[in-house]
Design an enzyme around this catalytic site. Structure first.
Site, short mmCIF file in Angstrom:
data_model
loop_
_atom_site.label_atom_id
_atom_site.label_comp_id
_atom_site.label_asym_id
_atom_site.label_seq_id
_atom_site.Cartn_x
_atom_site.Cartn_y
_atom_site.Cartn_z
N ARG A 51 0.86 -1.19 0.00
CA ARG A 51 0.00 0.00 0.00
C ARG A 51 0.89 1.23 0.00
NH1 ARG A 51 1.77 1.75 4.07
NH2 ARG A 51 0.62 3.67 3.79
N ALA A 106 0.99 5.11 -2.19
CA ALA A 106 0.96 5.40 -3.62
C ALA A 106 2.21 4.92 -4.40
CB ALA A 106 0.72 6.90 -3.82
N ARG A 127 -7.02 -0.21 -7.32
CA ARG A 127 -7.32 0.92 -6.44
C ARG A 127 -7.41 2.18 -7.32
NH1 ARG A 127 -4.27 1.34 -0.87
NH2 ARG A 127 -6.26 2.30 -0.34
N GLN A 163 -3.11 2.53 9.78
CA GLN A 163 -1.75 2.57 9.22
C GLN A 163 -0.80 3.37 10.13
OE1 GLN A 163 -4.55 3.04 7.49
NE2 GLN A 163 -4.36 2.48 5.35
N ASP A 193 -1.80 10.90 -2.29
CA ASP A 193 -2.13 9.85 -3.26
C ASP A 193 -2.30 10.42 -4.65
OD1 ASP A 193 -3.02 8.65 -0.52
OD2 ASP A 193 -2.70 7.01 -1.94
N ASN A 206 -5.39 12.72 -0.08
CA ASN A 206 -4.58 11.82 0.76
C ASN A 206 -5.51 11.10 1.72
OD1 ASN A 206 -1.95 10.79 1.60
ND2 ASN A 206 -2.22 11.97 3.47
N LYS A 207 -4.94 10.29 2.57
CA LYS A 207 -5.70 9.47 3.52
C LYS A 207 -6.79 10.27 4.24
CE LYS A 207 -5.43 5.94 4.03
NZ LYS A 207 -6.35 5.01 3.30
O1 MRU Z 1 -4.77 3.34 1.83
P1 MRU Z 1 -3.27 3.50 1.85
O2 MRU Z 1 -2.65 2.95 3.07
O3 MRU Z 1 -2.63 3.01 0.57
O4 MRU Z 1 -3.07 5.07 1.89
C1 MRU Z 1 -1.78 5.61 1.85
C2 MRU Z 1 -1.73 7.09 1.97
O5 MRU Z 1 -2.73 7.75 2.06
C3 MRU Z 1 -0.38 7.74 1.90
O6 MRU Z 1 -0.35 8.93 2.62
C4 MRU Z 1 -0.03 8.06 0.44
O7 MRU Z 1 -0.25 6.95 -0.38
C5 MRU Z 1 1.37 8.51 0.29
S1 MRU Z 1 2.52 7.23 0.63
C6 MRU Z 1 4.08 7.82 0.38
#
Ligand code: MRU
Length: 343
Positions: free
Chosen positions: A48, A50, A90, A197, A238, A248-249
């Site tokens: 997981r 990006a 995704r 996470q 993301d 982002n998350k």
């Molecule tokens: O759902 P995830 O765990 O893949 O989400 C990840 C994030 O939101 C990260 O902040 C983003 O991908 C950047 S990772 C360098």
């Protein structure tokens, strides 16, 4: 490489993934021997973040290609469903589509080559993406570290660390570099409901690196800012729209509003491959909706009444005006500079 953490590696025509769904309890690896396994691993968040998703998908294409030549199938047509399945895993992180586009370009360039030479070229491109990610993150770390002063406590969400990339991370690369430069930096990690996470991965990674980290529930962030205990917020992304809006998350927007209310900077650390120039504004970025069970259950244990309606977007949108600066491998782009360049 990043010392002890390797979220993914390519070894003897197999993609080996650290199973992030099992961390921090167990450090187990999943060996993907075909592209369907890679697609499933991305869907389930075994891998997981990006940049890591993009690199994993590129190796998925390579596995698909090896399977096709073993069966004497045409690569160009045979890889179409492979690209489709990997792209459908995704929807939000643009690095996935960016990496697949790089692989498609390589495929098109090798049209006249023998199947064996073409597979090799695809494998080389995936390996290139892997090494580029390491380099890019080191540069993000260097540029970003200049923004962090000695003694700062920095708040982060989700995991934008080595686990989310090939190595070093993006937001966490900035912190790692600042610490390496001798600055005393402490991190506050939001647990990041529903999949935790922050609690499971960011704390694990930072503790391994011996960087001071404290874990909070997501709803504690405002209180800590009010008490003056946070000096900056730093997150990954993301997808960044052409106008600088950041997806982002889920929870990042809440932190951005809080940061603004408390006069704190919000830095977004991301490679330029996360910038989607084809999407003019953030509200046009598809936001992944995940299963309601991620919210109604914790590790298989139901915590909400059966049948309750659930809303589970995995990401949210932070408008560009709330982002102090984006830290990329090419330098730091302030809100003002972004506005000037992009109108
Ligand atoms: O759902 P995830 O765990 O893949 O989400 C990840 C994030 O939101 C990260 O902040 C983003 O991908 C950047 S990772 C360098």
């Amino acid at each position: 490489m990043d010392g002890t953490i390797s979220a993914l590696r390519w070894q003897k025509r197999e993609l080996i993934l650290l199973d992030q769904t099992r961390l921090p309890g167990e450090e187990v690896y999943l060996t993907c021997t075909d592209y369907r396994m890679v697609a499933e691993a991305i869907r389930k968040l075994v891998v997981r973040g990006a940049p890591a998703i993009g690199v994993a998908a590129a190796f998925g294409v390579v596995l698909g290609a090896y399977e096709l030549i073993a069966n004497n199938c045409d690569l160009a047509t045979g890889l179409e469903p492979v690209f489709r399945e990997l792209a459908a895993t995704r929807p939000t992180a643009v690095n996935l589509f960016w990496a697949l586009a790089r692989m498609k370009k390589m495929l098109a360039a090798g049209e006249a080559a023998t199947p064996e030479a073409l597979v090799q070229a695809l494998e080389q491109e995936a390996v290139r993406l892997y090494h580029e990610d390491i380099e890019v993150n080191l540069r993000i770390g260097e540029y970003g570290a200049a923004l962090l002063a000695d003694g700062m406590t920095v708040l982060t969400i989700c995991n934008a660390g080595a686990l989310a990339t090939v190595a070093h991370g993006t937001a966490l690369a900035v912190i790692r570099t600042a610490v390496r430069q001798g600055k005393k930096i402490a991190v506050v990690a939001c647990e990041t409901r529903p999949l935790l996470q922050g609690a499971r991965l960011t704390t694990w990674e930072l503790m391994k690196a011996q960087i001071p980290v404290a874990l909070i529930t997501d709803n504690t962030a405002g209180y800590l800012m009010q008490q003056g205990k946070i000096q900056a917020v730093i997150t990954g992304a993301d997808r960044i729209a052409a106008n600088g809006d950041v997806v982002n998350k889920i929870g990042t927007y809440t932190l951005a509003v809080l940061a603004q209310a408390h006069g704190l900077p919000l830095y977004v650390a991301a490679p330029t491959s996360t910038i989607d120039y084809h999407t003019p504004r953030g509200d046009l970025i598809p936001i992944e909706e995940r299963s309601g069970e991620e919210i109604t259950q914790i590790q298989g244990q139901r915590i909400a009444p059966a049948g309750v309606k659930v809303y589970n977007p995995a990401f949210d949108l932070t408008p560009a005006r709330l982002v102090t600066a984006v830290i990329t491998e090419r330098g730091v782009i302030s809100r003002e500079e972004w506005g000037k360049n992009r109108g």
